[in-house]
Design a protein around this motif. Structure first.
Motif, PDB file in Angstrom:
ATOM      1  N   LEU A  55       0.843  -1.200   0.000  1.00 57.21           N
ATOM      2  CA  LEU A  55       0.000   0.000   0.000  1.00 57.21           C
ATOM      3  C   LEU A  55       0.879   1.250   0.000  1.00 57.21           C
ATOM      4  O   LEU A  55       0.599   2.210  -0.733  1.00 57.21           O
ATOM      5  N   GLU A  56       1.930   1.265   0.790  1.00 58.00           N
ATOM      6  CA  GLU A  56       2.823   2.415   0.818  1.00 58.00           C
ATOM      7  C   GLU A  56       3.483   2.636  -0.544  1.00 58.00           C
ATOM      8  O   GLU A  56       3.614   3.776  -1.000  1.00 58.00           O
ATOM      9  N   GLN A  57       3.885   1.564  -1.187  1.00 59.93           N
ATOM     10  CA  GLN A  57       4.474   1.678  -2.519  1.00 59.93           C
ATOM     11  C   GLN A  57       3.456   2.227  -3.510  1.00 59.93           C
ATOM     12  O   GLN A  57       3.774   3.088  -4.336  1.00 59.93           O
ATOM     13  N   TYR A  58       2.212   1.748  -3.429  1.00 60.74           N
ATOM     14  CA  TYR A  58       1.146   2.224  -4.308  1.00 60.74           C
ATOM     15  C   TYR A  58       0.896   3.716  -4.079  1.00 60.74           C
ATOM     16  O   TYR A  58       0.757   4.484  -5.034  1.00 60.74           O
ATOM     17  N   CYS A  59       0.846   4.126  -2.819  1.00 59.01           N
ATOM     18  CA  CYS A  59       0.571   5.526  -2.516  1.00 59.01           C
ATOM     19  C   CYS A  59       1.717   6.441  -2.928  1.00 59.01           C
ATOM     20  O   CYS A  59       1.486   7.595  -3.293  1.00 59.01           O
ATOM     21  N   ASP A  60       2.941   5.936  -2.883  1.00 63.58           N
ATOM     22  CA  ASP A  60       4.062   6.727  -3.385  1.00 63.58           C
ATOM     23  C   ASP A  60       3.907   6.985  -4.878  1.00 63.58           C
ATOM     24  O   ASP A  60       4.202   8.074  -5.361  1.00 63.58           O
ATOM     25  N   ALA A  61       3.413   5.975  -5.594  1.00 69.39           N
ATOM     26  CA  ALA A  61       3.242   6.103  -7.040  1.00 69.39           C
ATOM     27  C   ALA A  61       1.950   6.837  -7.402  1.00 69.39           C
ATOM     28  O   ALA A  61       1.861   7.453  -8.470  1.00 69.39           O
ATOM     29  N   ASN A  62       0.931   6.775  -6.537  1.00 68.06           N
ATOM     30  CA  ASN A  62      -0.388   7.361  -6.816  1.00 68.06           C
ATOM     31  C   ASN A  62      -0.897   8.149  -5.606  1.00 68.06           C
ATOM     32  O   ASN A  62      -1.880   7.762  -4.966  1.00 68.06           O
ATOM     33  N   PRO A  63      -0.284   9.248  -5.267  1.00 67.27           N
ATOM     34  CA  PRO A  63      -0.679   9.972  -4.057  1.00 67.27           C
ATOM     35  C   PRO A  63      -2.095  10.537  -4.094  1.00 67.27           C
ATOM     36  O   PRO A  63      -2.693  10.798  -3.043  1.00 67.27           O
ATOM     37  N   GLU A  64      -2.672  10.691  -5.278  1.00 62.50           N
ATOM     38  CA  GLU A  64      -4.023  11.254  -5.383  1.00 62.50           C
ATOM     39  C   GLU A  64      -5.111  10.194  -5.244  1.00 62.50           C
ATOM     40  O   GLU A  64      -6.303  10.526  -5.203  1.00 62.50           O
ATOM     41  N   ASP A  66      -7.796   7.514  -3.777  1.00 62.20           N
ATOM     42  CA  ASP A  66      -8.652   7.549  -2.591  1.00 62.20           C
ATOM     43  C   ASP A  66      -8.059   6.741  -1.441  1.00 62.20           C
ATOM     44  O   ASP A  66      -8.186   7.118  -0.274  1.00 62.20           O
ATOM     45  N   GLU A  67      -7.417   5.628  -1.765  1.00 62.18           N
ATOM     46  CA  GLU A  67      -6.854   4.768  -0.729  1.00 62.18           C
ATOM     47  C   GLU A  67      -5.720   5.437   0.037  1.00 62.18           C
ATOM     48  O   GLU A  67      -5.351   5.004   1.125  1.00 62.18           O
ATOM     49  N   CYS A  68      -5.189   6.506  -0.528  1.00 64.66           N
ATOM     50  CA  CYS A  68      -4.006   7.155   0.058  1.00 64.66           C
ATOM     51  C   CYS A  68      -4.333   8.428   0.810  1.00 64.66           C
ATOM     52  O   CYS A  68      -3.431   9.123   1.265  1.00 64.66           O
ATOM     53  N   ARG A  69      -5.601   8.730   0.946  1.00 65.93           N
ATOM     54  CA  ARG A  69      -5.986   9.939   1.672  1.00 65.93           C
ATOM     55  C   ARG A  69      -5.612   9.819   3.150  1.00 65.93           C
ATOM     56  O   ARG A  69      -5.712   8.753   3.737  1.00 65.93           O
ATOM     57  N   VAL A  70      -5.222  10.941   3.716  1.00 69.65           N
ATOM     58  CA  VAL A  70      -4.878  10.993   5.134  1.00 69.65           C
ATOM     59  C   VAL A  70      -5.828  11.983   5.797  1.00 69.65           C
ATOM     60  O   VAL A  70      -5.918  13.138   5.375  1.00 69.65           O
ATOM     61  N   TYR A  71      -6.528  11.517   6.788  1.00 66.97           N
ATOM     62  CA  TYR A  71      -7.468  12.366   7.519  1.00 66.97           C
ATOM     63  C   TYR A  71      -6.871  12.723   8.871  1.00 66.97           C
ATOM     64  O   TYR A  71      -6.400  11.868   9.586  1.00 66.97           O
TER      65      TYR A  71
END
Length: 73
Positions: A55-64, A66-71
């Motif tokens: 998931l961290e690798q995915y979010c690094d590649a796709n920060p926009e 939905d799964e990578c949102r930080v609340y």
């Protein structure tokens, strides 16, 4: 990494010299060995660098994504 090992070696030599001069039960000797211990701990932490999960690798590649949102609260 060899840079920190060089620093550890220097601190060990300095700690030995300090303990030879002030005695092995002195506060200065204990402080010198504490400095060596802290450097060794830092070297250990650097060797155990945390790997990123998928998931961290995915979010690094796709920060926009939905799964990578930080609340924040």
């Amino acid at each position: 990494m060899s840079n920190i090992q060089d620093k550890i070696d220097q601190e060990v030599e300095q700690a030995r010299a300090t303990c030879d001069v002030t005695g092995s039960t002195s506060g200065e000797c204990a402080a010198a060995w504490d400095a060596v211990e802290e450097l060794q701990a830092e070297a250990s932490h650097q060797r155990q660098a945390k790997r990123k999960n998928s998931l961290e690798q995915y979010c690094d590649a796709n920060p926009e994504a939905d799964e990578c949102r930080v609340y924040e609260d």
